[in-house]
Each structure stands twice: as C-alpha cells, then as structure tokens.
Motif scaffolding. Structure first.
Motif, short mmCIF file in Angstrom:
data_model
loop_
_atom_site.label_atom_id
_atom_site.label_comp_id
_atom_site.label_asym_id
_atom_site.label_seq_id
_atom_site.Cartn_x
_atom_site.Cartn_y
_atom_site.Cartn_z
N GLU A 141 -4.66 14.00 6.19
CA GLU A 141 -4.00 14.88 7.15
C GLU A 141 -2.59 14.38 7.46
O GLU A 141 -1.62 15.15 7.48
N GLU A 145 1.28 16.01 6.71
CA GLU A 145 2.27 16.28 7.76
C GLU A 145 3.58 15.53 7.53
O GLU A 145 4.66 16.08 7.74
N LYS A 148 5.67 17.31 5.06
CA LYS A 148 6.36 18.49 5.59
C LYS A 148 7.59 18.08 6.40
O LYS A 148 8.58 18.81 6.46
N LEU A 175 6.03 14.58 14.44
CA LEU A 175 4.82 14.24 13.69
C LEU A 175 3.62 14.14 14.65
O LEU A 175 2.52 14.63 14.37
N ALA A 178 2.55 17.53 15.64
CA ALA A 178 1.82 18.21 14.57
C ALA A 178 0.36 17.77 14.54
O ALA A 178 -0.54 18.56 14.30
N LEU A 179 0.12 16.48 14.81
CA LEU A 179 -1.24 15.96 14.72
C LEU A 179 -2.04 16.21 16.00
O LEU A 179 -3.26 16.33 15.96
N LYS A 181 -1.53 18.80 18.10
CA LYS A 181 -1.71 20.24 18.24
C LYS A 181 -1.75 20.73 19.69
O LYS A 181 -2.77 21.25 20.16
N GLY A 205 9.82 22.20 11.64
CA GLY A 205 8.50 21.69 12.02
C GLY A 205 8.02 22.32 13.31
O GLY A 205 6.87 22.78 13.42
N LEU A 209 4.82 24.89 13.76
CA LEU A 209 3.71 24.58 14.66
C LEU A 209 3.53 25.67 15.71
O LEU A 209 2.42 26.03 16.08
#
Lengths: 269, 469
Positions: A141, A145, A148, A175, A178-179, A181, A205, A209
C-alpha cells in the motif's frame, strides 16, 4: 469510530486564547463533504491558531464557541480521537521524531486509525505485531502511494521529518493523508517550501484524494499559488482572528492583485 | 524498528516474565556467608585445591574491604540474608531431552528451544546457580572453540582457567568482585582460537529462580589473535518480595587483531541488587564493544570498562538504562587508554520515569605516552516525568597532550509538539510516548540481533505501561 461516512465540519463562533491573549475572536465556518474552502489572510491573523485548535493542540484554550464534526462536538476530544473521527491536519511545520523511521510511523498510525490495536486488545491477541497491519500488505500500500507522490522508497527508512527539506516534509504530510484517509483535511500553508514541480505533485495528490474520499478541504494559505492547483469553491478572508468576508473563487484574484490593505479599509478591522 | 520480523513473531511470544517455576532444589547451602559456605560450595562442585584456595583468598579480601559509600544506597543490603549456592538438578543434563520438565517449561516460555534452532549455534543456559543445559554445534568444536559453563571449564580446561581468572578483574578490584570470586557459580567460559570467526552469536540465558538467591556468575572470554566473537547474555527474573543479589564478574581478553562484542539485556525484577563488574583488555589492533541494556533490577552499579593496552586498540561502550519508579541506576563506562592511537567511544542513553533515577559515570583516562588517543563520550538523558531524575558525572584524566577527548551530554523531555504531532495521526498518548522513547533508543536497538531488538521493544512497552494517560 471508523470514519466511513462523509463528514461536515462546523465551526461556530470560536474564541481561543493563547497564553492569556485572545487570538481567535469568533470564527464561524462550515465545510461540507467534497467542498474546498480557502482561508486566506496575512501573517499573524490567527490562521495557524485555528488549524491547531481544530486538531486539539493542548496549548490553545477555548473560551467560547463550538466545533462540530457531523454534529458531534470535538472540543473535549484528544487529537487522536479527532483523527479517528476523520479529521486531518497537514502541518506547516511538522516536527521531527529522531530514531523513528517514516515507515514505522506510517504503519503504526495507519494501524491505529484502522482499529488494529483495538481489535487485538479486544480479542486478547498478544502476538508481537497483532496491533499492526500485516507487513506485506502495508508495504504494498505504501509503495503504491509513494509512487503516486513521486517519492523515493529510501525515504521510508529516514527518521520522521529529520533533515527533511521543506518540500519533503510537505510530501510526507500528503503521504500520511493518503494512508490515513481523512474525511475533513486542513492544509496549513502546505505550499510553503515547495518548488513548482513539488507543488503540482502535492496538489494532484490532494485532488485525487478528495475525489476518492469525498473529503472536505480547508486550505489555509496567504498566497494564490496553491489555489491555482487546488481550486476552492469558497474563499474566506481571515483577518484579526475571524472570517471577515466570504465569496467565490474570484476573491483569490482580488487578494493577489490588491493585497490585504483594502480588507482593513473595507471591513474596519 | 522491528517491523518486518514476521518470522520472529512466533518465537518471542512470552507475554510476561513474572512467573516462577516450581523446582525441587537438589542442594542448597544455609542462608548467609562464611568460610564454611565457601568450603561447602567448592566441595559440592568437586573442585581442585587451587580453586578452593582462590575462593578462600577472595573471601578474606571481601571481609576486609569496606562497602562502597558512593553511587547507590546499599544501606539495606544484608549479606546474611542470601543463599550463596543452590543446585537445581543433580547433574548437568547432556541434551535437551534430559532437562527436567519444570526447567524445560520455563525455558520454553522464554522461547529458548526455538531460538536455539533458529538463531543460536550454541546455548549455555543457567538456571539458578548452575548450568543445566548447554550445547555447541559440531562445526565449532571442529574449530576448537570452547563454550562451556565455568564448572566444566575448571574440570576440563583447568590450565586455561587458572591462567586467566582474575587477571582482568582482580579479586580485590572492588568488594563485589571479591564476593563473586569467593562464591562464583556458573557463568560461561569461552575460548576462540586464532583466526576463527564465530559468525553466529554465542548466547546465554540467565535466570534467578529462587527467593533470596545470590547469583554470582563468572564469565571469561578469550578471543585469540585475529578471531571474532559475539556473546549475548539476556536476563529475566520472576518478581519476589525480598531482595535478591546478583553480582557477576565478566572478564574478556581481546588479543591482537581480534574483535569481541558482549551484549546484555538485563531485566531482573525490581527487588534485585545488580552489582556487576565487566572489563575487557584489548591488545594491539583489537576491538571490544560492550552493548549493555538495563531495564530491570532495583539498584544497579555497573560500569563496563575497556582497557586499551595495545596500539590502535579500540573500545566501545553503548548502553541504555530505563529507570522506573523505585529503580536507581548508577551506571556508566570506563575507557583506559594505555597505548598510542587507541580510540574509545562511549554512548549512553538513559530514560527516567516517575521517581526513577539514573546516573551516568563516564571515566576516560589517558596515560602519558598514549599519543593520538581519541575518546568520545556522549550521554543523552530523557526524562518522562517532572520528578524523574538524571545525573551525569564525567571523570576525565588525561596525562598526554596529544590526545583528543570529547564529552557531550544532553537532557531532554518528551515535547508537547512531538506528542501532538503523533497523536494527530491517530496514536494514543501512550503509543505516541512509546514511539518517542523507542526512537530515542534506536541507536542502541539497531546494534542488537533481531530477536533481542524485538524483546527489548516489548520490555520497553512494559516499562512504559501506566507512565502516561
């Protein structure tokens, strides 16, 4: 606890003191799911105080008003409880934590947010990594990310924010976003320290998201730059501890062209 | 720091060390000390006269030496309270199948058999006063490596033992070294022949398992010229209400061009006095590293030393101490530079929680003629609570102009901003604090073999319990 639903953030007449001095003087603002709000104001207007207060930094003393996430008050909650309800703050000055690698930190944070620790406690699973997302799963995962965000994998082995350049810190913040959320994300001066390429990558990014998560965004900045990439529908002028004027995206250009001097004249603050 | 050790998950899954195993002690002396006990211990072990003489001389020295009056409070220490020898099995077991079930159960809870299969090439395990189990891989025996408990060494390698015992830590070095010399029991004897590289660490697991048991292991390690050895000692002890005494002596000789490393993770229960003498002599181009982790015991005095006797010898002491409520560490390191171009590096990290107190004594001595000697001492203290305490006592004695000594010390607290940052990512205050502490200790942990790193992380987590929130 899981933040599966879109969330609305409501700030109502918020008054905050720092070391005895009132910095926020009645802030009112609502961010709905999928909306992007820009909060623009000169240095010293209290923008960062607002972002830290929303996230629950203990230094800020709330003397009045309310902050609600989907109708539930956040003010009595600790920062981690706010995070688990879907709030995220991309910080202007992320602190360093020596000896803790970015990877270790990300895995612990993502695991906490997804309830792994809670589940292990409830089931009495005492195996060493029961409270963490399985290593292989998480590694995949993370790798996806960081790809990206055009970051190098070696980055994951560096100590959290230690010796990171301004741009690296901001990418690391995105980052994390993104993880983890979030449902409501606050970006505090995310454009500072970014060159034009990094600015584009970071903005992309955030936009991605937002589209994926239906996230509400509150973008705090005092320059137009970032708003060329993250397009707000709502723009608020923040001055002397409160929102003095709200309008559409056209306000960004007016501020960029005329600066903040007219604000003082027009709104008498 | 210990994220990807998936394979290790199953190995070190003991959840807590506070259990005592019911064992029939096959033999024990009366409570207290005296010449009769020394004679009894020596007789029970069937020792030669020279070893009995050694013990008696040491007892005499012990009786004459005053108690140290510095460092820690030893006012409650009553030597008459302890048992000085116990034997838990009639004879030493030859292999795993012969080890009594109760002891085996304890070892299994500690993960020893699996650990041995996977990580250890040889195991020397001490249950109370004597080793009950040891093994050594055949290929090592072919290389002439000796790794046995000290009793076996006295029996099978008497000349080697006689040649080396108390040459590095003299009987009268300090009162507790004298006590150990009089009553020593167990410990390891290691000899690595010239040019032999012992690739996999030698490990010993020590365990105090009886109330009021004095434990006095004596370990001697000789790394012959050009050899390489890593010895690891890990300690756990069950909790008891009366004080136990642990007084070990570790002597290491690193010959020309050899490399030795001695790693300890010490987690005695809080009622243990841990008064240990560890010293290495390093000859020309040799190097010695003490890696010393202290989490347990109530009162600790421990100053691993490197005596750099040959030119270009190198010594390193890397230590951590985590002092919780009721714990007082007086720890440190010594580097004695006796030859030109010798170098030493002393790194100490201490954490004090609640009323815990940790003191660090760093002693660096450079004698005349040790030109080009270099030493660096860095000690960092982290205080978790307002009432926690940390002290640093540097002793620097440089009699050579052409020497370079650096000393730096820092004291820090967990910052509000660090906690806020980590908590804003979903970590609880406790998890965030533990993460900051683990980061502080990372320079130490990364020097450990994986399974010890894993165990240390777990011990740190236990120490952190209830410290915040």
């Amino acid at each position: 606890m899981e933040q599966t639903l879109a969330q609305t953030l409501e700030i109502r007449d918020l008054h905050v003191r720092v070391e005895g001095k009132e910095i926020l003087k009645g802030v009112t603002l609502t961010v709905r799911p999928g909306e992007t709000h820009a909060l623009m104001g000169p240095n010293g207007s209290g923008k960062s105080t607002l972002s830290y207060t929303l996230m629950g930094h203990p230094k800020y003393e709330i003397v009045g008003g309310e902050v609600l996430l989907n109708g539930e008050s956040l003010l009595a909650l600790s920062p981690d409880e706010r995070a688990r309800r879907g709030l995220f703050l991309a910080m202007q000055y992320p602190v360093s934590v020596p000896g803790v690698t970015l990877y270790t930190f990300l895995r612990a944070a993502a695991s906490a947010m997804r309830g792994y620790g809670e589940a292990a406690r409830r089931s009495g699973d005492q195996r060493l990594h029961a409270h963490l997302i399985p290593a292989r799963e998480f590694r995949q995962e993370v790798n996806a990310e960081i790809g990206k965000l055009k970051m190098d994998q070696a980055f994951l082995n560096r100590y959290l924010n230690e010796g990171f350049s301004g741009g690296e810190k901001k990418r690391a913040e995105i980052l994390q976003m993104a993880l983890l959320k979030p449902r409501i994300a606050i970006l505090d001066e995310t454009d500072s320290g970014l060159d034009i390429d990094a600015l584009r990558i970071v903005s992309e990014g955030v936009n991605r998201l937002q589209a994926e998560l239906g996230m509400g965004l509150l973008v705090i900045t005092h320059y137009q730059r970032l708003l060329n990439y993250i397009r707000p529908e709502h723009v608020h002028i923040f001055y002397n501890g409160r929102v003095v004027h709200s309008a559409g995206p056209e306000l960004v250009e007016k501020l960029e062209a005329q600066g903040y001097d007219w604000v003082q004249a027009e709104f008498g603050v | 720091m210990a994220n990807d050790y998936d394979d290790l998950r199953q190995i070190k899954d003991q959840t807590q060390e506070d259990f005592a195993t019911e064992i029939d002690y096959a033999y024990q002396t009366r409570r207290g000390l005296g010449e009769d006990i020394v004679r009894e211990v020596s007789a029970v072990k069937g020792e030669p006269q020279w070893m009995l003489d050694f013990r008696l001389k040491a007892l005499d020295t012990f009786m004459k030496m005053p108690m140290p009056t510095w460092g820690v409070d030893l006012g409650l220490l009553d030597f008459e309270e302890f048992y000085y020898f116990m034997r838990s099995t009639e004879r030493k077991a030859r292999n795993w199948e012969e080890v009594p079930d109760a002891i085996k159960d304890t070892f299994e809870r500690l993960g020893i058999p699996e650990a041995e299969r996977r990580f250890l090439a040889g195991v020397e395990t001490q249950m109370d006063s004597e080793s009950v189990y040891s093994s050594l891989k055949e290929e090592w025996q072919r290389h002439g490596i000796i790794f046995v408990d000290m009793d076996t060494a006295v029996r099978e390698y008497p000349d080697l033992v006689r040649e080396h015992i108390s040459t590095i830590v003299p009987i009268g070095d300090n009162k507790f070294a004298a006590l150990n010399s009089a009553f020593w029991s167990g410990g390891s004897f290691v000899y690595v022949p010239k040019g032999v590289d012992v690739e996999i660490p030698l490990q010993a697991y020590f365990r105090i398992n009886a109330q009021n048991l004095g434990q006095f292991e004596r370990t001697i390690i000789i790394a012959d010229e050009g050899s390489n050895v890593h010895y690891i000692e890990g300690c756990t002890a069950p909790q008891y209400s009366t004080w136990a005494l642990h007084t070990g002596v570790i002597e290491i000789l690193v010959k020309k061009g050899a490399h030795a490393r001695y790693t300890t993770i010490q987690n005695w229960s809080r009622n243990v006095y841990n008064l240990v003498t560890q010293r290495a002599v390093v000859e020309e181009d040799g190097s010695m590293a003490w890696v010393d982790g202290n989490l347990g015991s109530g009162i600790t005095m421990k100053y691993p030393a490197v005596v750099l006797r040959g030119p270009r010898a190198r010594g390193e002491v890397l230590s951590i101490a985590f002092a919780g409520d009721g714990q007082h560490y007086d720890a440190g390191a010594k580097a004695i530079h006796l030859a030109p171009h010798t170098t030493s590096l002393i790194t100490s990290k201490s954490i004090s929680k609640g009323l815990g107190r940790s003191g660090f004594r760093g002693m660096v001595r450079v004698v005349p003629g040790a030109v080009g000697a270099q030493s660096k001492v860095a000690c960092d203290a982290l205080l978790l609570d307002p009432e926690s305490r940390s002290d640093t006592y540097p002793y620097i004695d440089v009699s050579e102009d052409e020497a370079q000594i650096e000393h730096e010390a820092t004291v820090s607290k967990i910052s509000e901003d660090q906690l806020f940052y980590l908590m804003s990512r979903g970590l609880s205050e406790k998890e965030a604090s533990a993460m900051i502490v683990n980061g502080f200790l990372e320079p130490f942990v990364k020097e450990l073999p994986m399974e010890y790193a894993v165990e240390l992380n777990r011990l740190i987590a236990l120490q952190m319990e209830g410290s915040v929130g």
